[in-house]
Design a protein around this motif. Structure first.
Motif, mmCIF file in Angstrom:
data_model
loop_
_atom_site.group_PDB
_atom_site.id
_atom_site.type_symbol
_atom_site.label_atom_id
_atom_site.label_comp_id
_atom_site.label_asym_id
_atom_site.label_seq_id
_atom_site.Cartn_x
_atom_site.Cartn_y
_atom_site.Cartn_z
ATOM 1 N N GLY A 1 0.798 -1.223 0.000
ATOM 2 C CA GLY A 1 0.000 0.000 0.000
ATOM 3 C C GLY A 1 0.821 1.259 0.000
ATOM 4 N N ALA A 2 2.098 1.125 -0.390
ATOM 5 C CA ALA A 2 2.875 2.342 -0.624
ATOM 6 C C ALA A 2 2.248 3.079 -1.796
ATOM 7 C CB ALA A 2 4.312 1.987 -0.936
ATOM 8 N N ARG A 3 2.345 4.383 -1.798
ATOM 9 C CA ARG A 3 2.046 5.150 -3.000
ATOM 10 C C ARG A 3 3.341 5.274 -3.800
ATOM 11 N NH1 ARG A 3 -3.117 4.486 -3.980
ATOM 12 N NH2 ARG A 3 -4.549 5.519 -2.505
ATOM 13 N N PRO A 4 3.244 5.556 -5.087
ATOM 14 C CA PRO A 4 4.478 5.689 -5.885
ATOM 15 C C PRO A 4 5.465 6.699 -5.289
ATOM 16 C CG PRO A 4 2.598 5.536 -7.340
ATOM 17 C CD PRO A 4 2.032 5.630 -5.936
ATOM 18 N N CYS A 5 4.927 7.741 -4.621
ATOM 19 C CA CYS A 5 5.828 8.737 -4.026
ATOM 20 C C CYS A 5 6.509 8.195 -2.776
ATOM 21 C CB CYS A 5 5.070 10.028 -3.715
ATOM 22 S SG CYS A 5 3.547 9.799 -2.788
ATOM 23 N N ASP A 6 5.938 7.161 -2.135
ATOM 24 C CA ASP A 6 6.620 6.503 -1.019
ATOM 25 C C ASP A 6 7.706 5.572 -1.548
ATOM 26 O OD1 ASP A 6 4.877 7.465 1.124
ATOM 27 O OD2 ASP A 6 3.348 6.158 0.253
ATOM 28 N N ALA A 7 7.332 4.774 -2.556
ATOM 29 C CA ALA A 7 8.267 3.773 -3.075
ATOM 30 C C ALA A 7 9.489 4.427 -3.704
ATOM 31 C CB ALA A 7 7.557 2.882 -4.097
ATOM 32 N N ALA A 8 9.268 5.532 -4.406
ATOM 33 C CA ALA A 8 10.385 6.190 -5.099
ATOM 34 C C ALA A 8 11.426 6.714 -4.124
ATOM 35 C CB ALA A 8 9.856 7.330 -5.968
ATOM 36 N N ALA A 9 11.008 6.916 -2.869
ATOM 37 C CA ALA A 9 11.943 7.471 -1.888
ATOM 38 C C ALA A 9 13.059 6.486 -1.553
ATOM 39 C CB ALA A 9 11.200 7.861 -0.606
ATOM 40 N N PHE A 10 12.781 5.189 -1.666
ATOM 41 C CA PHE A 10 13.812 4.222 -1.258
ATOM 42 C C PHE A 10 15.069 4.316 -2.134
ATOM 43 C CE2 PHE A 10 9.859 2.129 0.411
ATOM 44 C CZ PHE A 10 10.125 2.397 1.746
ATOM 45 N N PRO A 11 14.949 4.243 -3.448
ATOM 46 C CA PRO A 11 16.179 4.408 -4.244
ATOM 47 C C PRO A 11 16.828 5.783 -4.088
ATOM 48 C CG PRO A 11 14.243 4.127 -5.667
ATOM 49 C CD PRO A 11 13.813 3.835 -4.269
ATOM 50 N N ILE A 12 16.029 6.783 -3.720
ATOM 51 C CA ILE A 12 16.611 8.109 -3.478
ATOM 52 C C ILE A 12 17.458 8.080 -2.201
ATOM 53 C CG2 ILE A 12 16.015 10.483 -2.837
ATOM 54 C CD1 ILE A 12 13.644 10.265 -4.810
ATOM 55 N N LEU A 13 16.915 7.432 -1.158
ATOM 56 C CA LEU A 13 17.679 7.307 0.090
ATOM 57 C C LEU A 13 18.922 6.437 -0.110
ATOM 58 C CD1 LEU A 13 14.751 6.791 2.639
ATOM 59 C CD2 LEU A 13 16.213 8.806 2.435
ATOM 60 N N ASP A 14 18.784 5.416 -0.977
ATOM 61 C CA ASP A 14 19.935 4.534 -1.237
ATOM 62 C C ASP A 14 21.172 5.330 -1.622
ATOM 63 O OD1 ASP A 14 18.367 2.322 -0.801
ATOM 64 O OD2 ASP A 14 18.068 1.854 -2.931
ATOM 65 N N LYS A 15 20.964 6.350 -2.430
ATOM 66 C CA LYS A 15 22.129 7.068 -2.953
ATOM 67 C C LYS A 15 22.914 7.729 -1.827
ATOM 68 C CE LYS A 15 20.304 7.786 -7.575
ATOM 69 N NZ LYS A 15 20.078 8.732 -8.679
ATOM 70 N N VAL A 16 22.209 8.268 -0.839
ATOM 71 C CA VAL A 16 22.915 8.877 0.289
ATOM 72 C C VAL A 16 23.536 7.801 1.175
ATOM 73 C CG1 VAL A 16 22.699 10.324 2.334
ATOM 74 C CG2 VAL A 16 21.346 10.836 0.325
ATOM 75 N N MET A 17 22.747 6.798 1.487
ATOM 76 C CA MET A 17 23.211 5.830 2.476
ATOM 77 C C MET A 17 24.247 4.859 1.912
ATOM 78 S SD MET A 17 21.644 7.171 4.882
ATOM 79 C CE MET A 17 21.905 6.085 6.280
ATOM 80 N N ARG A 18 24.424 4.891 0.601
ATOM 81 C CA ARG A 18 25.476 4.071 -0.013
ATOM 82 C C ARG A 18 26.612 4.932 -0.553
ATOM 83 N NH1 ARG A 18 21.112 0.254 -3.203
ATOM 84 N NH2 ARG A 18 20.534 -0.975 -1.376
ATOM 85 N N TRP A 19 26.574 6.217 -0.200
ATOM 86 C CA TRP A 19 27.603 7.140 -0.686
ATOM 87 C C TRP A 19 28.951 6.740 -0.075
ATOM 88 C CZ3 TRP A 19 27.982 13.048 0.817
ATOM 89 C CH2 TRP A 19 28.901 13.673 -0.033
ATOM 90 N N ASP A 20 29.894 6.366 -0.902
ATOM 91 C CA ASP A 20 31.237 6.005 -0.413
ATOM 92 C C ASP A 20 31.186 4.933 0.659
ATOM 93 O OD1 ASP A 20 32.454 7.690 -2.097
ATOM 94 O OD2 ASP A 20 33.209 9.093 -0.585
#
Lengths: 410, 289
Positions: free
Chosen positions: A127-146
């Motif tokens: 029951g995520a909305r697309p705007c919820d789901a899209a946040a995960f790959p966005i967060l990935d970029k920060v949390m996997r930075w270096d």
């Protein structure tokens, strides 16, 4: 519990079977059965639930259920249609509000470090909305930075996301202004789009999604040796979904203004309005700034990572008393610039999915959309025009739309 | 389904938030509210193999109080210990104030970029520090003195509010004993004691009278904003281009790895792209510091 009713359909291009573009028909019973199966195998199911049937913040319009993402032990409690957006975000599934990084035990002069939070149970977000789901790959970029962030990574790997495409939106939704939409696939493992029969067409986007539908149809899950977490957007299937909210702001113009000058009249205006409560950051699916603090109990304790907010004075206050961001105007600037300048410069992406939660949670009727509009008006290229075609838009000077009915597509 | 909900967490050595344990070797009280600490890794191999570059910082743990960011204020050529220096000003430094030799503390790092010591080779150097800002300059001074032959004339200008506010005061004469090395020490007007053998005057004034400069000179300037504000024109007037003058900036930090979101100034993260910047870079930064 009803037996799941799933049925394989053939794609437009004739492909069928277990490829990633497989589509499956699913109804509520089928989805509930998937959740029940997940729970039965020891997993955790999280989705929109409502405690009481309270109206959304628009007091006079048609009532939409007010829901929040929460773990459920009875999947029948899941609210799977009619709501616009959960009052919280699904971010806690990968970045909990508080997390024990590790423990410590002091004995005499020595210190022993002990493990932090255990790995999460496999988690199914339904029951995520697309705007919820899209946040995960966005967060990935920060949390996997270096380098990886082990706690984040464990939770991310435990997560499967089932997204409900939107058929309704309110005046605060602006996904289409930030490159997403009501059926955007980004970050989802399975995307459910309502069909005429009252169920959904389930679009399988990843191996995880394939395993879910395979489990629902009673077939063995496909043997997949590795299961990389997708972090790139998959193109939307435009034909499946409604158009979504109108483009409500010219983000490019607002960004041009932010890049052209550090000082903008919009900051002072937003700063006057902002109460500094941090609700926007806490309900935001992409805000990720955190604090690290000790929680001591005598000689032992925990070092915890906690949500923090750039809207708090303490966020940047030096021990000396100096504060580089001394007022709400500078903190609003920080938040907007982080989302639309700093993060994009680092990761070629936006730190915003247009969910509108910042506005919905704000006690002062402020939100990213309102500030972006004010910035766009002051943009070097002049005010944006022709974009605000919604009847419920606020004026372009940064003031807000008054509570209007949830806009429901006929 | 992967994972076991009942499984215990683990301590992953790769966890960037997990500190390494160090033992405090000694503590020196520098002023009424400043102490310096020497510490070494509990693991002797780690101590032997640990490397950093002058200008980098560590995130230091006092378990039960939290973490704080302190510059690694010893030279990177000292392999038997790490040093940091702090002013007692907040919760964590208050807890560090009582730390005793033999106690175990935590360390994460080294983080950040470093001073351009290779760019400095063959050039005259001016080190300008004010008050508690001496530690991040001290590491560079010791590094350069230990590679004395690589650098030209070295001038240290160090000032504090009063004689009692000078940190590492006992090292000033050691530095001055090195060849082609001059130490100009000063206290603010009114800050002298009867036996004070240094100057009396503000750092920018003393710096202007020190006769440093020229196109072959580089400078490191760390101190309170007002000191920097008035020292910078002195150095530029003396012929130093802004890209030849560096400083070490500070902001509140928590993670040290560009994720917690608080140390950035405009687009630059002090913990990753800093803390060392040239004034050419600093002058281009937004007024968010």
């Amino acid at each position: 519990m009803t037996t799941p009713t799933t049925q394989q359909v053939t794609d437009a291009d004739g492909a069928a079977g277990a490829d990633l573009r497989e589509q499956v028909l699913l109804d509520r019973d089928g989805l509930v059965a998937i959740a029940a199966g997940w729970l039965a195998r020891g997993g955790r199911v999280v989705g929109p639930v409502t405690g009481r049937a309270v109206a959304a913040r628009a007091p006079l319009g048609p009532r939409t259920p007010r829901v929040r993402f929460a773990p459920v032990t009875d999947p029948e409690l899941l609210v799977l249609d009619g709501f616009v957006h959960a009052t919280n975000s699904a971010k806690p599934l990968v970045m909990p509000m508080t997390e024990k990084l590790y423990g410590y035990r002091r004995e005499g002069r020595s210190v022993e470090l002990t493990p932090g939070d255990p790995p999460p149970a496999p988690t199914l977000l339904i029951g995520a909305r697309p705007c919820d789901a899209a946040a995960f790959p966005i967060l990935d970029k920060v949390m996997r930075w270096d380098g990886a962030d082990p706690g984040y990574e464990r939770r991310r790997e435990a997560l499967t996301v089932v997204t409900l495409a939107c058929t309704a939106w309110d005046e605060h939704c602006f996904c289409t202004s930030v490159g997403l939409g009501p059926a955007a696939t980004r970050g989802s493992d399975l995307l459910l789009t309502p069909d005429a029969a009252g169920g959904w067409r389930a679009r399988v986007l990843t191996d995880r999604g394939a395993r879910l539908t395979a489990a629902a149809s009673g077939e063995p899950a496909p043997a997949v040796p590795s299961d990389p977490v997708p972090s790139d957007p998959v193109p939307d299937d435009a034909g499946l979904a409604p158009s979504g909210p109108p483009v409500r702001v010219d983000v490019a113009a607002a960004t041009r203004a932010m890049r052209a000058s550090f000082d903008q009249p919009a900051w002072a205006e937003a700063g006057r309005q902002c109460t500094g409560c941090g609700a926007c950051t806490y309900t935001c699916p992409t805000c990720h700034c955190f604090d690290i603090a000790d929680e001591a109990h005598g000689l032992q304790g925990a070092r915890r990572r906690n949500w923090d907010s750039c809207q708090f004075a303490s966020f940047t206050a030096h021990a000396s008393g100096h504060n580089p961001r001394p007022d709400q105007a500078s903190r609003q600037r920080q938040r907007l610039r982080h989302k639309f300048v700093t993060y994009p410069d680092l990761f070629q992406d936006l730190l915003c999915t247009g969910c509108g939660n910042c506005y919905r949670a704000c006690p002062a009727n402020l939100g990213v959309l309102q500030v972006l509009r004010a910035l766009a008006v002051g943009s070097p290229s002049g005010p944006d025009d022709g974009l605000d075609d919604g009847p419920d838009d606020g004026s372009a000077d940064g003031s807000v739309a008054t509570g209007d009915a949830a806009e429901v597509r006929a | 389904m992967n994972g076991d909900p009942a499984a215990e967490g683990t301590l992953a050595p790769s966890d960037p938030y997990l500190p390494e344990l160090m033992e405090v070797v000694s503590v020196t009280q520098q002023t009424s509210d400043v102490k310096s600490v020497r510490a070494r890794f509990l693991d002797p191999d780690r101590q032997r193999d640990f490397r950093f570059r002058v200008g980098q910082f560590g995130i230091w743990s006092r378990f039960g109080a939290g973490e704080s960011v302190f510059n690694l204020c010893g030279s990177s050529t000292w392999h038997d210990r790490l040093e940091f220096c702090f002013r007692r000003v907040g919760k964590v430094t208050d807890a560090f104030w009582g730390v005793q030799p033999g106690e175990v503390i935590g360390f994460r790092g080294p983080y950040g970029n470093s001073y351009p010591v290779q760019e400095w080779e063959g050039r005259d150097l001016v080190f300008v520090a004010g008050g508690i800002a001496m530690p991040p300059v001290r590491c560079a001074i010791w590094y350069c003195l230990e590679h004395r032959e690589r650098f030209g004339e070295i001038t240290v200008v160090y000032g504090a509010r009063s004689v009692a506010d000078l940190v590492f005061a006992d090292e000033l004469d050691q530095w001055a004993a090195h060849p082609r090395t001059r130490v100009v020490k000063t206290v603010d007007p009114g800050g002298r004691t009867p036996d004070w053998d240094g100057l009396e005057g503000f750092v920018p004034t003393v710096l202007a009278e020190a006769g440093v400069g020229g196109a072959d000179t580089s400078a490191l300037v760390v101190g309170p904003p007002v000191m920097i504000k008035y020292s910078l024109p002195v150095l530029m007037e003396a012929g130093l281009a802004p890209n030849r003058i560096h400083s070490s900036l500070e902001n509140r930090m928590k993670c040290g790895i560009g994720r917690c979101g608080r140390c950035n100034v405009g687009g630059t993260y002090l913990c990753k792209q800093g803390p060392v910047y040239s004034f050419e870079e600093i002058m281009a930064m937004p007024a968010d510091m």
